[in-house]
Design a protein around this motif. Sequence first.
Motif, PDB file in Angstrom:
ATOM      1  N   TYR A 175      -4.355   3.191   5.483  1.00  0.00           N
ATOM      2  CA  TYR A 175      -5.239   2.850   4.364  1.00  0.00           C
ATOM      3  C   TYR A 175      -4.851   3.695   3.157  1.00  0.00           C
ATOM      4  N   GLY A 176      -5.171   3.207   1.963  1.00  0.00           N
ATOM      5  CA  GLY A 176      -4.853   3.942   0.754  1.00  0.00           C
ATOM      6  C   GLY A 176      -5.493   3.296  -0.464  1.00  0.00           C
ATOM      7  N   LYS A 177      -5.115   3.771  -1.636  1.00  0.00           N
ATOM      8  CA  LYS A 177      -5.758   3.351  -2.885  1.00  0.00           C
ATOM      9  C   LYS A 177      -5.266   1.997  -3.386  1.00  0.00           C
ATOM     10  N   ALA A 227      19.002   7.631  -0.609  1.00  0.00           N
ATOM     11  CA  ALA A 227      18.196   7.227   0.550  1.00  0.00           C
ATOM     12  C   ALA A 227      17.409   5.970   0.210  1.00  0.00           C
ATOM     13  N   VAL A 228      17.044   5.241   1.249  1.00  0.00           N
ATOM     14  CA  VAL A 228      16.177   4.071   1.108  1.00  0.00           C
ATOM     15  C   VAL A 228      14.991   4.249   2.043  1.00  0.00           C
ATOM     16  N   ILE A 229      13.784   4.192   1.490  1.00  0.00           N
ATOM     17  CA  ILE A 229      12.577   4.167   2.327  1.00  0.00           C
ATOM     18  C   ILE A 229      12.162   2.715   2.431  1.00  0.00           C
ATOM     19  N   HIS A 230      12.305   2.156   3.619  1.00  0.00           N
ATOM     20  CA  HIS A 230      12.134   0.713   3.827  1.00  0.00           C
ATOM     21  C   HIS A 230      10.706   0.402   4.273  1.00  0.00           C
ATOM     22  N   CYS A 231       9.877   0.070   3.282  1.00  0.00           N
ATOM     23  CA  CYS A 231       8.469  -0.276   3.547  1.00  0.00           C
ATOM     24  C   CYS A 231       8.241  -1.783   3.603  1.00  0.00           C
ATOM     25  N   PRO A 241      -6.354   6.843  12.177  1.00  0.00           N
ATOM     26  CA  PRO A 241      -6.269   6.409  10.778  1.00  0.00           C
ATOM     27  C   PRO A 241      -5.258   7.264  10.012  1.00  0.00           C
ATOM     28  N   THR A 242      -4.519   6.630   9.105  1.00  0.00           N
ATOM     29  CA  THR A 242      -3.479   7.330   8.353  1.00  0.00           C
ATOM     30  C   THR A 242      -3.621   7.046   6.865  1.00  0.00           C
ATOM     31  N   TYR A 243      -3.826   8.099   6.092  1.00  0.00           N
ATOM     32  CA  TYR A 243      -3.935   7.998   4.642  1.00  0.00           C
ATOM     33  C   TYR A 243      -2.522   7.885   4.062  1.00  0.00           C
ATOM     34  N   THR A 244      -2.300   6.870   3.237  1.00  0.00           N
ATOM     35  CA  THR A 244      -0.960   6.637   2.696  1.00  0.00           C
ATOM     36  C   THR A 244      -0.416   7.853   1.933  1.00  0.00           C
ATOM     37  N   GLN A 254       0.814  -1.221   0.000  1.00  0.00           N
ATOM     38  CA  GLN A 254       0.000   0.000   0.000  1.00  0.00           C
ATOM     39  C   GLN A 254       0.846   1.269   0.000  1.00  0.00           C
ATOM     40  N   LEU A 255       1.781   1.349   0.938  1.00  0.00           N
ATOM     41  CA  LEU A 255       2.587   2.553   1.067  1.00  0.00           C
ATOM     42  C   LEU A 255       3.607   2.652  -0.064  1.00  0.00           C
TER      43      LEU A 255
END
Length: 281
Positions: free
Chosen positions: A154-156, A56-60, A185-188, A11-12
């Motif tokens: 949550y997200g699309k 950079a690395v965004i580690h999801c 709640p957190t929108y992605t 999702q993210l």
Amino acid sequence: MRIIVTGANGQLGQELLRLPNAERQGVSLLGFGRGGLDVTSLQSCREIVKRYQADAVIHCAAYTAVDKAESEPDEAFRINAEGTRNIALAAKEFGAKLVYVSTDYVFDGTASEPYKEGDATKPRTAYGRTKLAGEREVQAVGGRAFIVRTSWVYGKYGRNFVETIRGLAKTQDEIRVVNDQFGSPTYTRDLAEFLIRLAQTDRYGLYHASGSGVCSWYQFARAILEDAGVRDVKLVPCATADHPRPAPRPAYSALEHGEIKRQGFEDLRHWREALSAYMRD
């Protein structure tokens, strides 16, 4: 700036890679799913970070099946802790920043007010323990690192609570939702934009980043139905005890955004405003 995104099919990860150019702020994003990058292999992590000269690395990437992790704790640890250590080592070796996405599950959920970044952690689930182990691996490796805890995402681009409620509303006259678990709640989209902003700075450390405000799952569901224009479905509040799960859910896991404010970042939107934006989109 070149940023590698792990967990690109989640999702993210998908939200990050599909951000409009205006939100990327001159950032080039390169995503890797499970097939392109094996986080459990240090060699694989080193090759990817070196080959693409990441800034950079965004580690999801993570093992996120909360209930399944109770019966597969070793696998969850292999991905969430050992995999994170591999990414952290590779990032440090080749001079890349690291943004590690963590979770509210590192807390026990017994609080009555939002958790601060410095509050004691006490995870009650295998998922929470392995994500906390990932945080500790990042800290042990050192380097230029950010740890970002979030919640109720949550997200699309994936299965989530919002789409579950919308789906149930199409097939059921009554929906029962727990009203004794509270969080944010957190929108992605909001989280992704914050992670990009964060990665462009040198304000390293531990952050809490979730939708602002607090609600119960029942209140969240009610807002979803309101924004969807659903009026002919009965929403019934119930207790957590009515829906036992293999992994205990935190009764309260809202996060206080102290470090975001101290470092001068713009805070994430209130969860209600973000939900309305998501529903419009």
